[in-house]
Design an enzyme around this catalytic site. Structure first.
Site, mmCIF file in Angstrom:
data_model
loop_
_atom_site.group_PDB
_atom_site.id
_atom_site.type_symbol
_atom_site.label_atom_id
_atom_site.label_comp_id
_atom_site.label_asym_id
_atom_site.label_seq_id
_atom_site.Cartn_x
_atom_site.Cartn_y
_atom_site.Cartn_z
ATOM 1 N N SER A 64 10.698 -32.620 29.597
ATOM 2 C CA SER A 64 10.067 -32.173 28.342
ATOM 3 C C SER A 64 10.976 -31.349 27.434
ATOM 4 O O SER A 64 10.597 -31.061 26.293
ATOM 5 C CB SER A 64 8.807 -31.371 28.647
ATOM 6 O OG SER A 64 7.798 -32.248 29.058
ATOM 7 N N TYR A 189 9.721 -43.153 25.607
ATOM 8 C CA TYR A 189 9.429 -41.781 26.044
ATOM 9 C C TYR A 189 9.910 -41.551 27.486
ATOM 10 O O TYR A 189 10.533 -40.522 27.787
ATOM 11 C CB TYR A 189 7.922 -41.502 25.921
ATOM 12 C CG TYR A 189 7.517 -40.167 26.499
ATOM 13 C CD1 TYR A 189 7.871 -38.968 25.864
ATOM 14 C CD2 TYR A 189 6.808 -40.086 27.702
ATOM 15 C CE1 TYR A 189 7.524 -37.738 26.413
ATOM 16 C CE2 TYR A 189 6.459 -38.860 28.249
ATOM 17 C CZ TYR A 189 6.816 -37.697 27.611
ATOM 18 O OH TYR A 189 6.482 -36.479 28.144
ATOM 19 N N TYR A 241 3.963 -24.209 26.060
ATOM 20 C CA TYR A 241 2.561 -24.635 26.249
ATOM 21 C C TYR A 241 1.615 -23.431 26.301
ATOM 22 O O TYR A 241 1.674 -22.545 25.455
ATOM 23 C CB TYR A 241 2.399 -25.473 27.531
ATOM 24 C CG TYR A 241 3.447 -26.503 27.760
ATOM 25 C CD1 TYR A 241 3.685 -27.500 26.812
ATOM 26 C CD2 TYR A 241 4.203 -26.516 28.928
ATOM 27 C CE1 TYR A 241 4.638 -28.478 27.037
ATOM 28 C CE2 TYR A 241 5.159 -27.495 29.163
ATOM 29 C CZ TYR A 241 5.380 -28.461 28.208
ATOM 30 O OH TYR A 241 6.319 -29.407 28.442
ATOM 31 N N VAL A 259 9.905 -30.278 33.463
ATOM 32 C CA VAL A 259 9.622 -30.283 34.901
ATOM 33 C C VAL A 259 10.842 -30.660 35.752
ATOM 34 O O VAL A 259 10.784 -30.598 36.975
ATOM 35 C CB VAL A 259 8.422 -31.204 35.272
ATOM 36 C CG1 VAL A 259 7.128 -30.656 34.705
ATOM 37 C CG2 VAL A 259 8.662 -32.634 34.814
HETATM 38 N N1 GLN Z 1 8.026 -36.838 32.320
HETATM 39 C C1 GLN Z 1 7.099 -35.758 32.315
HETATM 40 C C2 GLN Z 1 5.779 -36.216 31.716
HETATM 41 O O1 GLN Z 1 5.776 -36.888 30.748
HETATM 42 C C3 GLN Z 1 7.657 -34.600 31.527
HETATM 43 C C4 GLN Z 1 6.721 -33.430 31.527
HETATM 44 C C5 GLN Z 1 7.407 -32.087 31.440
HETATM 45 O O2 GLN Z 1 8.596 -31.935 31.618
HETATM 46 N N2 GLN Z 1 6.602 -31.049 31.248
HETATM 47 O O3 GLN Z 1 4.722 -35.915 32.242
#
Ligand code: GLN
Length: 432
Positions: A64, A189, A241, A259
């Protein structure tokens, strides 16, 4: 000096190394397999100079942390109006993967949650998924100042497991927010989330934001200052967030987490930070990443609400007043980034002089961090067999707690030059 800042970073890393709170992301096997103890920390100054420590060369997926950069690309390519028609800028107070849109507009609430990030991908003009993705990879690479690559295993796993993101994309399509085929947009994405970076890449990318869109090493403009201003704004309000309020209060820098364990944080006009530590809290933020940023902010005085003034270009002039005696004239406010720049100059040039005189009568203000750094400079110069004098008529820089600071602080440049003459050639015969 450069060494002093390096020691700060090493120390901050060491302080947080023992913290093993949190858990690895495990929604795909690749993320659950990484070394949980890894901790990489990088700091990139406005001129592109990088301090790094620990696992700063370890690659991990951007996840993200990609979102602000794709949002910036959408702004860059189609302009603010086009982007605002499809993506809001309000903090959602929700988790990153919430299946939600704004009640009235039916648009994603902001570009930092998945719904907004998927919408941002759909706004990149392109004739195919490859065409869209190529622009994304090139844009991120320009921010980082090196060619980035994709982790194909992570990409395959993201694609195989992304039901929730699929739900989000189809929901957006049903509300008329997504232009194009949801599966094609999701493919882009997933690829963007799978781009490999290091903590140093994230620091450099943040610095390009901090420089208003100019990549510091090449001096190349990647995007406009207006695009960066908007991007940093949503990073402040939405980047962390539902922990955004806590983050802004405690750390005070526009930032984004992922993440994969990465965090990027930018201090406008001054520097960028990149951290990698893959153990995550319940909200999906790197536990130690957050703590390290908190320490850096406090220890180095980086909170953006306490930095209201320009702190770059602190060296107004430097010249040799006599052979072996170099004068550095400083001005403005001396904060971490400005002091770092001064000290690095002095360290780089120290083989060229015997005495360095810091003329600080035009310095308006100095914070505690910069004061500690100047104290460290005197120790460094002494250890290198050199002398460091200050011209400080207003006592702005009184080196509180530093022994014998009186002997090296002067009211005028002439006084300092006289002392420097003594130091270079020994005291005159009458004084012996
Ligand atoms: N690939 C993850 C998703 O789309 C990325 C989420 C994140 O890093 N918070 O859920």
């Amino acid at each position: 000096m450069a060494q002093l800042v390096q020691e700060y970073l090493d120390q901050i890393r060491a302080e947080h190394l023992a913290n093993t709170d949190g858990a690895l992301a495990d929604y795909i096997p690749e993320l659950a397999r990484v070394d949980p103890d890894a901790l990489g920390l990088s700091l990139c100054l406005a001129d592109g100079y990088v301090y790094e420590c620990g696992d700063s060369a370890t690659e991990f997926t951007i996840q993200s942390v990609s979102k602000p950069f794709t949002y910036a690309l959408a702004l860059d390519r189609i302009g603010r109006q086009g982007v605002d028609a499809k993506i809001g800028v309000e903090p959602s107070g929700e988790a990153f993967n919430e299946i939600s849109v704004d009640k009235n507009t039916k648009a994603p609430k902001n570009p930092m949650i998945n719904a907004g990030a998927v919408a941002a991908v759909s706004l990149i003009p392109g004739v195919s998924a490859d065409h869209r993705f190529d622009q994304i990879l090139e844009f991120y690479s320009a921010f980082a100042g090196r060619r980035l690559s994709v982790d194909l295993d992570v990409y395959a796993s993201e694609k195989a497991t992304g039901s929730r993101n699929r739900a989000i994309a189809y929901m957006l399509q049903s509300f008329g927010v997504l232009d194009g085929d949801p599966d094609e947009i999701l493919d882009v994405y997933f690829r963007q989330c799978s781009i490999n970076v290091t903590s140093t890449d994230l620091a450099r990318m943040a610095t390009t934001l901090a420089r208003g869109g100019v990549e510091p090493r090449s001096g190349r403009r990647v995007t406009s200052a207006a695009v960066v201003q908007r991007t940093l704004s949503v990073m402040v309000t939405c980047g962390m967030y539902d922990a955004a309020g806590d983050w802004v209060s405690a750390v005070g820098m526009p930032a984004k987490s992922g993440v994969g364990g990465g965090i990027t944080a930018a201090l406008p006009g001054q520097l960028g930070i990149g951290v990698y530590s893959p153990l995550l809290d319940a909200k999906g933020h790197s536990v130690r990443g957050v703590e390290v940023c908190r320490s850096l902010s406090v220890n180095l005085g980086l909170h953006f609400m306490s930095v209201t003034r320009e702190s770059r270009s602190t060296v107004r002039a430097s010249y040799d007043a006599r052979p072996g005696v170099r004068v550095y004239e400083l001005h403005g406010d001396l904060l971490f980034a400005g002091a770092e720049q001064v000290l690095r100059n002095i360290e780089q040039e120290c083989s060229e002089f015997d005495v360095a005189i810091l003329e600080v009568s035009r310095v308006d203000d100095i914070d505690a961090t910069a004061r500690r750094m100047l104290a460290g400079m005197r120790e460094f110069l002494t250890a290198a067999g050199k002398k460091g004098f200050l011209v400080d008529p207003d006592d702005t820089l009184r080196l509180a707690g530093v022994p014998d600071s009186r002997a090296t602080v002067f009211a005028t440049l002439d006084d300092a030059l006289n002392a420097a003459d003594h130091a270079v050639s020994g005291p005159p015969a009458s004084d012996r």
